[in-house]
Design an enzyme around this catalytic site. Structure first.
Site, PDB file in Angstrom:
ATOM      1  CB  SER A 197       5.777  34.389   6.789  1.00 52.77           C
ATOM      2  OG  SER A 197       7.093  34.565   7.292  1.00 52.77           O
ATOM      3  CB  THR A 204       7.756  41.363  14.647  1.00 53.86           C
ATOM      4  OG1 THR A 204       7.927  40.977  13.273  1.00 53.86           O
ATOM      5  CG2 THR A 204       6.520  42.233  14.783  1.00 53.86           C
ATOM      6  CB  THR A 256       2.260  31.973   0.476  1.00 57.53           C
ATOM      7  OG1 THR A 256       2.822  30.666   0.401  1.00 57.53           O
ATOM      8  CG2 THR A 256       0.997  31.898   1.323  1.00 57.53           C
ATOM      9  CG  ASP A 257       3.370  28.012  -3.235  1.00 60.96           C
ATOM     10  OD1 ASP A 257       3.542  28.187  -2.004  1.00 60.96           O
ATOM     11  OD2 ASP A 257       4.163  27.365  -3.927  1.00 60.96           O
ATOM     12  CD  GLU A 258       3.331  27.628   2.957  1.00 63.91           C
ATOM     13  OE1 GLU A 258       2.793  27.114   3.957  1.00 63.91           O
ATOM     14  OE2 GLU A 258       4.415  28.225   3.005  1.00 63.91           O
ATOM     15  N   PRO A 302       2.803  18.744  11.814  1.00 60.28           N
ATOM     16  CG  PRO A 302       1.841  19.113  13.910  1.00 60.28           C
ATOM     17  CD  PRO A 302       3.089  19.359  13.117  1.00 60.28           C
ATOM     18  CE1 TYR A 308       2.146  32.862   5.984  1.00 64.70           C
ATOM     19  CE2 TYR A 308       2.696  30.746   4.990  1.00 64.70           C
ATOM     20  CZ  TYR A 308       2.698  32.127   4.959  1.00 64.70           C
ATOM     21  OH  TYR A 308       3.243  32.786   3.878  1.00 64.70           O
ATOM     22  CE  LYS A 341       0.176  36.143   2.954  1.00 65.42           C
ATOM     23  NZ  LYS A 341       0.512  37.598   2.993  1.00 65.42           N
ATOM     24  NE  ARG A 362       6.653  23.001   0.885  1.00 63.77           N
ATOM     25  CZ  ARG A 362       5.964  21.897   1.118  1.00 63.77           C
ATOM     26  NH1 ARG A 362       5.807  21.001   0.143  1.00 63.77           N
ATOM     27  NH2 ARG A 362       5.429  21.672   2.302  1.00 63.77           N
ATOM     28  CB  ALA A 414       3.669  43.756   6.883  1.00 62.86           C
TER      29      ALA A 414
END
Length: 354
Positions: free
Chosen positions: A83, A34, A130-132, A286, A155, A159, A219, A80
């Site tokens: 992100s 992609t 991810t830590d998000e 946002p 996103y 995840k 971060r 994959a």
């Protein structure tokens, strides 16, 4: 080991591919190619007899079944994913399809293959996240592996959902899974829409360097080659069913990070100094999470891993790499969305640009 690595032509995935081949593993790189993928990322190992490439989409179950049957991997490293937070704001559907449905397809293909092979004890499915997924921290505290999930963007929500699917397949079907959640990565081959390469390339072009809000968002910065090392460690040593938080132990605010990059460029490209004069504050994203921070106690205590690169060292390496590899990033600048502001579409539910 023979590893099936999904997303191996992307930023983090390609670092894992390069390191795994260098360490003697056989690698099957599965990537849909992609917009954010680039086969030049794995050019250094592409002629190795231990490397194979399969162009396929993780949403295509038939293709996944064929790849498992053809290559018979000992383990899966599933990287994959869509992100980019800003893109998820403009077009969340791609994130639902790839990160949730795609992960479901990977789990089902892996489960069918594992059963067909007689449930080998050494098989592993390592899901990289991810830590998000944990949401936003205040001025203090750190994310642990037991922090409740509280994703704030399409996103991170996608995840989080994929993490839950992996855990469920481990618990319900006995699929031998391990999980990891990482902090913000940076380093060579970072696609030029993310913060660190944006700062470098805008500064080199003498253009305004955009910083969201006041730049106070914090971060934990993890050098991508350290992350690749940690991922192979988790795959080989991690306890089944367990998750591991991977951090760089380098908490820095966005504005301080940008100033660090500018100072490095001042030294390496003094003609444009002071590059910090280009910093421009723009309207915030946002739902922009204030702070992420990783508690690395589990991976350090159980697996003996910790990062080796400080953020100053890593940024110097990264800036030098971009200066030395202009043809790589110049070829990517014409790709969709690169160089323009994304993540401002909050009303129509349609992807910006069609």
């Amino acid at each position: 080991m023979k590893l099936l690595i999904t997303g191996g032509a992307g930023f983090i995935g390609s670092a894992v591919v390069r390191l795994a081949v260098a360490r003697g593993h056989a690698v099957v790189n599965l990537d849909a190619l992609t917009y954010a993928a680039c086969l030049d990322n794995v050019k250094s190992v592409s002629r190795s007899p231990r490397y194979a490439f399969e162009q396929a989409d993780i949403r295509d179950r038939a293709a996944l079944d064929r790849i498992f049957a053809t290559h018979c991997p000992d383990a899966v490293m599933h990287l994959a994913a869509e992100s980019h937070v800003d893109r998820s704001i403009d077009g969340p559907g791609d994130f639902i399809d790839t990160n949730i449905t795609g992960t479901y397809n990977m789990l089902e293909a892996a489960r069918a293959y594992w059963h067909g092979q007689g449930k080998p004890e050494n098989f592993r499915f390592h899901h990289i996240s991810t830590d998000e997924v944990f949401g936003s921290l205040g001025p203090s505290g750190q994310f642990t592996e037991t922090t409740p999930y509280a994703p704030n963007s399409p996103y991170s929500a996608s995840k989080a959902a994929s993490d839950h699917l992996v855990r469920a397949w481990g618990e319900t079907y006995g699929l031998p899974v391990v999980l990891s959640n990482c902090s913000n990565n940076y380093g060579p081959y970072h696609f030029p829409e993310k913060l660190v390469p944006v700062v470098i390339l805008k500064a080199l072009a003498g253009e305004p360097i955009p910083v969201y809000g006041t730049g106070e968002n914090v971060r934990d910065w993890l050098y991508v080659e350290d992350h690749a090392d940690a991922l192979l460690t988790v795959l080989q040593k991690g306890e089944l069913g367990r998750s591991y938080n991977i951090g760089g132990e380098n908490e820095v605010s966005n504005i301080d990070l940008v100033r660090m990059i500018c100072a490095i460029l001042d030294e390496k490209r003094p003609a444009g100094a002071p590059h910090a004069d280009l910093i421009t504050f723009v309207a915030d994203r946002p739902g922009h999470d204030l702070r992420y921070a990783i508690d690395p106690s589990r991976i350090r205590g159980e697996l003996g891993w910790r990062p080796s690169v400080t953020v100053q060292e890593g940024l110097e390496k990264t800036v030098t790499w971009y200066l030395d590899n202009a043809p790589w990033w110049q070829a990517l600048q014409a790709r969709d969305g690169v160089g323009r502001r994304l993540g401002t579409d909050q009303g129509t539910g349609q992807k910006a640009g069609g």
